[in-house]
Each structure stands twice: as C-alpha cells, then as structure tokens.
Design a protein around this motif. Structure first.
Motif, PDB file in Angstrom:
ATOM      1  N   GLY A 110      24.520   2.590  -8.352  1.00 52.83           N
ATOM      2  CA  GLY A 110      23.288   2.249  -8.889  1.00 52.83           C
ATOM      3  C   GLY A 110      22.223   3.262  -8.455  1.00 52.83           C
ATOM      4  N   PRO A 111      21.167   3.552  -9.411  1.00 53.49           N
ATOM      5  CA  PRO A 111      20.097   4.369  -9.071  1.00 53.49           C
ATOM      6  C   PRO A 111      19.331   4.224  -7.949  1.00 53.49           C
ATOM      7  CG  PRO A 111      19.586   3.162 -11.096  1.00 53.49           C
ATOM      8  CD  PRO A 111      20.931   2.694 -10.660  1.00 53.49           C
ATOM      9  N   VAL A 112      19.169   5.147  -7.145  1.00 56.17           N
ATOM     10  CA  VAL A 112      18.431   4.817  -5.860  1.00 56.17           C
ATOM     11  C   VAL A 112      17.089   5.553  -5.937  1.00 56.17           C
ATOM     12  CG1 VAL A 112      18.299   5.389  -3.326  1.00 56.17           C
ATOM     13  CG2 VAL A 112      20.431   4.417  -4.628  1.00 56.17           C
ATOM     14  N   GLY A 113      16.055   5.121  -5.656  1.00 58.63           N
ATOM     15  CA  GLY A 113      14.663   5.803  -5.501  1.00 58.63           C
ATOM     16  C   GLY A 113      13.933   5.013  -4.500  1.00 58.63           C
ATOM     17  N   THR A 114      12.500   5.345  -4.487  1.00 54.85           N
ATOM     18  CA  THR A 114      11.531   4.817  -3.530  1.00 54.85           C
ATOM     19  C   THR A 114      10.346   4.276  -4.226  1.00 54.85           C
ATOM     20  OG1 THR A 114      10.363   6.876  -3.176  1.00 54.85           O
ATOM     21  CG2 THR A 114      12.437   6.438  -1.620  1.00 54.85           C
ATOM     22  N   ILE A 115       9.577   3.334  -3.623  1.00 57.09           N
ATOM     23  CA  ILE A 115       8.288   2.863  -3.863  1.00 57.09           C
ATOM     24  C   ILE A 115       7.523   3.284  -2.639  1.00 57.09           C
ATOM     25  CG2 ILE A 115       9.064   1.231  -5.597  1.00 57.09           C
ATOM     26  CD1 ILE A 115       8.406  -0.988  -3.451  1.00 57.09           C
ATOM     27  N   THR A 116       6.305   3.060  -2.876  1.00 56.27           N
ATOM     28  CA  THR A 116       5.304   3.155  -1.759  1.00 56.27           C
ATOM     29  C   THR A 116       5.401   1.575  -1.199  1.00 56.27           C
ATOM     30  OG1 THR A 116       4.016   4.966  -2.771  1.00 56.27           O
ATOM     31  CG2 THR A 116       3.099   3.573  -0.853  1.00 56.27           C
ATOM     32  N   GLY A 117       5.703   1.346  -0.126  1.00 55.56           N
ATOM     33  CA  GLY A 117       5.713   0.076   0.847  1.00 55.56           C
ATOM     34  C   GLY A 117       4.463  -0.412   1.170  1.00 55.56           C
ATOM     35  N   ILE A 118       4.344  -1.565   1.709  1.00 56.60           N
ATOM     36  CA  ILE A 118       3.079  -2.404   2.000  1.00 56.60           C
ATOM     37  C   ILE A 118       2.664  -1.390   3.082  1.00 56.60           C
ATOM     38  CG2 ILE A 118       3.728  -4.571   1.022  1.00 56.60           C
ATOM     39  CD1 ILE A 118       4.037  -5.361   4.012  1.00 56.60           C
ATOM     40  N   ASP A 119       3.214  -0.735   3.882  1.00 55.01           N
ATOM     41  CA  ASP A 119       2.656   0.032   5.047  1.00 55.01           C
ATOM     42  C   ASP A 119       2.332   1.330   4.675  1.00 55.01           C
ATOM     43  OD1 ASP A 119       5.305   1.033   4.578  1.00 55.01           O
ATOM     44  OD2 ASP A 119       5.803   0.870   6.515  1.00 55.01           O
ATOM     45  N   GLY A 120       2.505   1.793   3.161  1.00 54.40           N
ATOM     46  CA  GLY A 120       2.153   3.102   2.821  1.00 54.40           C
ATOM     47  C   GLY A 120       3.413   4.062   3.091  1.00 54.40           C
ATOM     48  N   GLN A 121       4.253   3.627   3.568  1.00 57.75           N
ATOM     49  CA  GLN A 121       5.623   4.625   3.375  1.00 57.75           C
ATOM     50  C   GLN A 121       6.559   4.296   2.674  1.00 57.75           C
ATOM     51  OE1 GLN A 121       5.642   6.874   6.090  1.00 57.75           O
ATOM     52  NE2 GLN A 121       3.632   6.163   6.328  1.00 57.75           N
ATOM     53  N   PRO A 122       7.484   5.228   2.474  1.00 58.97           N
ATOM     54  CA  PRO A 122       8.469   5.230   1.068  1.00 58.97           C
ATOM     55  C   PRO A 122       9.320   3.839   1.539  1.00 58.97           C
ATOM     56  CG  PRO A 122       8.366   7.275   1.720  1.00 58.97           C
ATOM     57  CD  PRO A 122       7.369   6.690   2.901  1.00 58.97           C
ATOM     58  N   GLN A 123       9.820   2.963   0.794  1.00 60.32           N
ATOM     59  CA  GLN A 123      10.813   1.960   0.733  1.00 60.32           C
ATOM     60  C   GLN A 123      11.811   2.300  -0.283  1.00 60.32           C
ATOM     61  OE1 GLN A 123       8.946  -1.979   0.370  1.00 60.32           O
ATOM     62  NE2 GLN A 123      10.850  -2.930   0.264  1.00 60.32           N
ATOM     63  N   LEU A 124      13.041   2.240   0.199  1.00 63.60           N
ATOM     64  CA  LEU A 124      14.150   2.625  -0.842  1.00 63.60           C
ATOM     65  C   LEU A 124      14.316   1.365  -1.887  1.00 63.60           C
ATOM     66  CD1 LEU A 124      17.404   3.655   1.404  1.00 63.60           C
ATOM     67  CD2 LEU A 124      15.812   5.008  -0.267  1.00 63.60           C
ATOM     68  N   THR A 125      14.597   1.852  -2.849  1.00 64.21           N
ATOM     69  CA  THR A 125      14.894   0.792  -4.031  1.00 64.21           C
ATOM     70  C   THR A 125      16.451   1.127  -4.511  1.00 64.21           C
ATOM     71  OG1 THR A 125      14.217   2.411  -5.861  1.00 64.21           O
ATOM     72  CG2 THR A 125      12.399   0.699  -4.640  1.00 64.21           C
ATOM     73  N   LEU A 126      16.965   0.061  -4.945  1.00 62.89           N
ATOM     74  CA  LEU A 126      18.409   0.389  -5.756  1.00 62.89           C
ATOM     75  C   LEU A 126      18.348  -0.381  -6.939  1.00 62.89           C
ATOM     76  CD1 LEU A 126      21.358   1.104  -5.757  1.00 62.89           C
ATOM     77  CD2 LEU A 126      21.994  -1.062  -4.295  1.00 62.89           C
ATOM     78  N   ASN A 127      18.736   0.030  -8.096  1.00 60.76           N
ATOM     79  CA  ASN A 127      18.458  -0.343  -9.420  1.00 60.76           C
ATOM     80  C   ASN A 127      17.344  -0.993  -9.692  1.00 60.76           C
ATOM     81  OD1 ASN A 127      19.566  -1.211 -11.941  1.00 60.76           O
ATOM     82  ND2 ASN A 127      20.531  -2.953 -11.271  1.00 60.76           N
ATOM     83  N   GLY A 128      16.178  -0.347  -9.258  1.00 62.61           N
ATOM     84  CA  GLY A 128      14.760  -0.746  -9.430  1.00 62.61           C
ATOM     85  C   GLY A 128      14.201  -1.884  -8.330  1.00 62.61           C
TER      86      GLY A 128
END
Length: 164
Positions: A110-128
């Motif tokens: 699946g597509p892997v990406g990131t969002i900005t997590g609640i701590d301001g750091q990147p958080q991995l995502t999978l399929n959104g």
C-alpha cells in the motif's frame, strides 16, 4: 497459593485497564495502563524507519522493522492530514514515527506516507491511515491491541483493515 491468586488478579486488572484504553470516543481521556510497556519504536526523525510484514493468526499484517505490530484508529480520517489520538490516547497508542527519508518497505504494497503527528514530528501512514503502536504489546508479533474498543485494527500489506 495466595501469591498465585494475587498475581492472577493483578494480571487481570492490567488487562482490563489496557483494553479500556481509547474507546470509540477518540478525544476522551482514559486511565493509562497500570504498567508501562517498553514499546520498541525508532526515534523521531530516525532515517532507519521501516515497515514489513508478519504472518499471524490474523493473516499477514504490517509490522515495523523490529517486528512490532502497527495499528490504525477508526476515528482518524483515511487520507486526512492529522491524528485524532491525543492526550492519554497518545500515551497508550504512540505514533509510529516517520524518518528523515522514505521508510524501507519489505512486503508492504500500500501507499506509505507521513502526516505531522500531534508532537509535530512525522508520523507514518499506510493507505492514508496514520499508524500507531499499542503500549500493551510487549514483544514483536504481539497483537494485544487488535479490536480494542472496536476501533483499533491491524492492517494488511495493502493497508486494508483486518477486523476479526
């Protein structure tokens, strides 16, 4: 004999507290588990972030590079840009950190990406779906978070939820 009963009661109490963490109300703060688990997570910004797969009784599921199971949270919006797991929820369900570069993938389709997590750091995502660990998983392959509160689920390599 009394020691065995006491230990059994203590274990049952910890299990009940852990299962009650983060029910269907994402923003509701709930009691933290009575004991803290050593969740093996890469440091935020770690260039060594990775996702792979493991064969379990639930099927083939997604794990991190150390074999720790990752979960999605139904209250998050698939494809959204933020996490809804805050406060005590974030303590019991730590975000899977993204690295400074793209993660290493082994068997994840699946597509892997990131969002900005609640701590301001990147958080991995999978399929959104933003990805999380469960504090109740103590060893690689543990799936103690599966189905907790009817909102936490493991994922297939394509990033689809496994709800069983």
């Amino acid at each position: 004999m009394n020691v065995k009963i006491g230990i059994g009661v203590a274990i049952a109490s910890v299990a009940i507290l852990g299962l009650s963490a983060c029910s269907s109300d994402a923003k509701k703060d709930v009691a933290a588990p009575a004991t803290s688990a050593a969740v093996m997570t890469p440091a935020a910004g770690d260039a060594g972030a990775s996702l792979g797969t493991a064969d379990t009784t639930l099927g083939t599921i997604v794990v991190d590079g150390k074999g720790m199971v990752v979960y999605e949270f139904d209250t998050d919006t698939q494809g959204g840009d933020s996490s809804t797991c805050t406060g005590t929820c974030a303590t019991n369900w730590p975000a899977v950190p993204g690295g400074a570069s793209a993660p290493t993938l082994d068997g994840v389709t699946g597509p892997v990406g990131t969002i900005t997590g609640i701590d301001g750091q990147p958080q991995l995502t999978l399929n959104g779906w933003p990805l999380y660990y469960f504090a109740g998983d103590k060893a690689a392959g543990d799936t103690n978070g599966q189905g907790v509160g009817g909102v936490w689920w493991v994922l297939t390599p394509a990033g689809e939820l496994i709800k069983n």
